[in-house]
Design an enzyme around this catalytic site. Structure first.
Site, mmCIF file in Angstrom:
data_model
loop_
_atom_site.group_PDB
_atom_site.id
_atom_site.type_symbol
_atom_site.label_atom_id
_atom_site.label_comp_id
_atom_site.label_asym_id
_atom_site.label_seq_id
_atom_site.Cartn_x
_atom_site.Cartn_y
_atom_site.Cartn_z
ATOM 1 N N ILE A 58 -5.160 -2.987 5.491
ATOM 2 C CA ILE A 58 -4.077 -2.223 4.867
ATOM 3 C C ILE A 58 -4.582 -0.833 4.489
ATOM 4 C CG2 ILE A 58 -2.590 -2.052 2.828
ATOM 5 C CD1 ILE A 58 -2.377 -5.157 2.933
ATOM 6 N N ARG A 61 -4.973 1.408 7.555
ATOM 7 C CA ARG A 61 -3.682 1.896 8.061
ATOM 8 C C ARG A 61 -3.013 2.860 7.081
ATOM 9 N NH1 ARG A 61 -0.217 3.660 11.834
ATOM 10 N NH2 ARG A 61 1.898 3.341 11.121
ATOM 11 N N GLU A 62 -3.039 2.513 5.812
ATOM 12 C CA GLU A 62 -2.318 3.300 4.817
ATOM 13 C C GLU A 62 -2.932 4.684 4.606
ATOM 14 O OE1 GLU A 62 0.497 2.800 3.296
ATOM 15 O OE2 GLU A 62 0.884 0.691 3.640
ATOM 16 N N SER A 63 -4.245 4.753 4.458
ATOM 17 C CA SER A 63 -4.875 6.022 4.065
ATOM 18 C C SER A 63 -6.057 6.428 4.928
ATOM 19 C CB SER A 63 -5.357 5.914 2.622
ATOM 20 O OG SER A 63 -6.440 4.990 2.553
#
Length: 189
Positions: A58, A61-63
Site C-alpha cells: 500500500i 503504491r500510495e506514496s
C-alpha cells in the site's frame, strides 16, 4: 548424457533463474531492502493484525515510500491518509490534540494507515479487493457497489480499479519474493 548430469544441469539452471529472480525483484520492488520504516510496519501490522507485506505494498503504491507525499486531493504521507479520515482514526485511537500535520510523521501515518487497513479488512470480512477499494474510494462507495450488485461486484471508478490492481500486483510480488527469500535462505539484516 547421464541422468545425474542432466539433473545437475537442471538444478543449476533453476538456481541461476532463482538468483536472477531475487535480484530482479529486489531492483524492481525493493521488497528485500531494509526500508527505513520496517520497524513501524512490523509493530503496527502485528498490533492491528495486518500482513506487513500488504502495508508495504500500500505504501509503495500510495506514496512510493515518500513520507512527504501529498496527493492532488489532499491525502498525506506514506499511506496517503485524508485529513478527515485521520481525524476519525485519531478519535478511535484516542489520540489527543490531533492535527493533520501529525499525518506527515511516518510513524503516525503508518500506525493510522495500518489501523484503517485492518478495520477495512474486518469490515469486509477479509475481502482484499473490497478493503483496498474502500481505502481508495471510501466505504460508502464500495457499500453502494455491493448493494447494487446481484452477484459480481465491479469497480466502476477507473482510478480505483487501477489502484487496487497495482496494490494486488505489488503485494503478490512481495509475497512471492518473501517465499523465495525463505526458500533460498537469504537473510536480511
Amino acid at each position: 548424457m547421464k541422468k545425474q548430469t542432466k539433473t545437475t544441469i537442471i538444478i543449476a539452471i533453476v538456481l541461476i533463474a532463482a538468483i536472477y529472480a531475487v535480484f530482479y525483484i529486489k531492483i524492481r520492488t525493493g521488497v528485500l531492502d531494509n526500508i527505513q520504516y520496517k520497524d513501524a510496519i512490523l509493530l503496527y501490522s502485528k498490533e492491528y493484525n495486518v500482513d506487513p507485506l500488504l502495508i508495504e505494498a500500500i505504501m509503495k503504491r500510495e506514496s512510493n515510500m515518500k513520507p512527504s507525499a501529498v496527493s492532488a486531493k489532499g491525502a498525506i504521507g506514506l499511506m496517503q491518509i485524508m485529513p478527515k479520515t485521520g481525524r476519525d482514526i485519531a478519535l478511535q485511537l484516542n489520540v489527543k490534540d490531533f492535527s493533520e500535520d501529525m499525518l506527515k510523521d511516518p510513524d503516525t501515518n503508518i500506525k493510522f494507515g495500518t489501523f484503517y487497513t485492518g478495520k477495512l479488512l474486518a469490515y469486509y470480512k477479509n475481502n482484499l479487493v473490497f478493503a483496498l477499494s474502500a481505502y481508495n474510494a471510501g466505504i460508502g462507495n464500495v457499500d453502494s457497489w455491493i448493494a447494487s450488485s446481484s452477484d459480481t461486484v465491479k469497480i466502476p471508478f477507473k482510478d480505483t480499479k487501477r489502484h487496487v490492481k497495482a496494490i494486488l500486483f505489488t503485494y503478490s510480488v512481495y509475497k512471492g519474493a518473501e517465499r523465495l527469500r525463505h526458500l533460498l535462505k537469504i537473510k536480511t539484516t
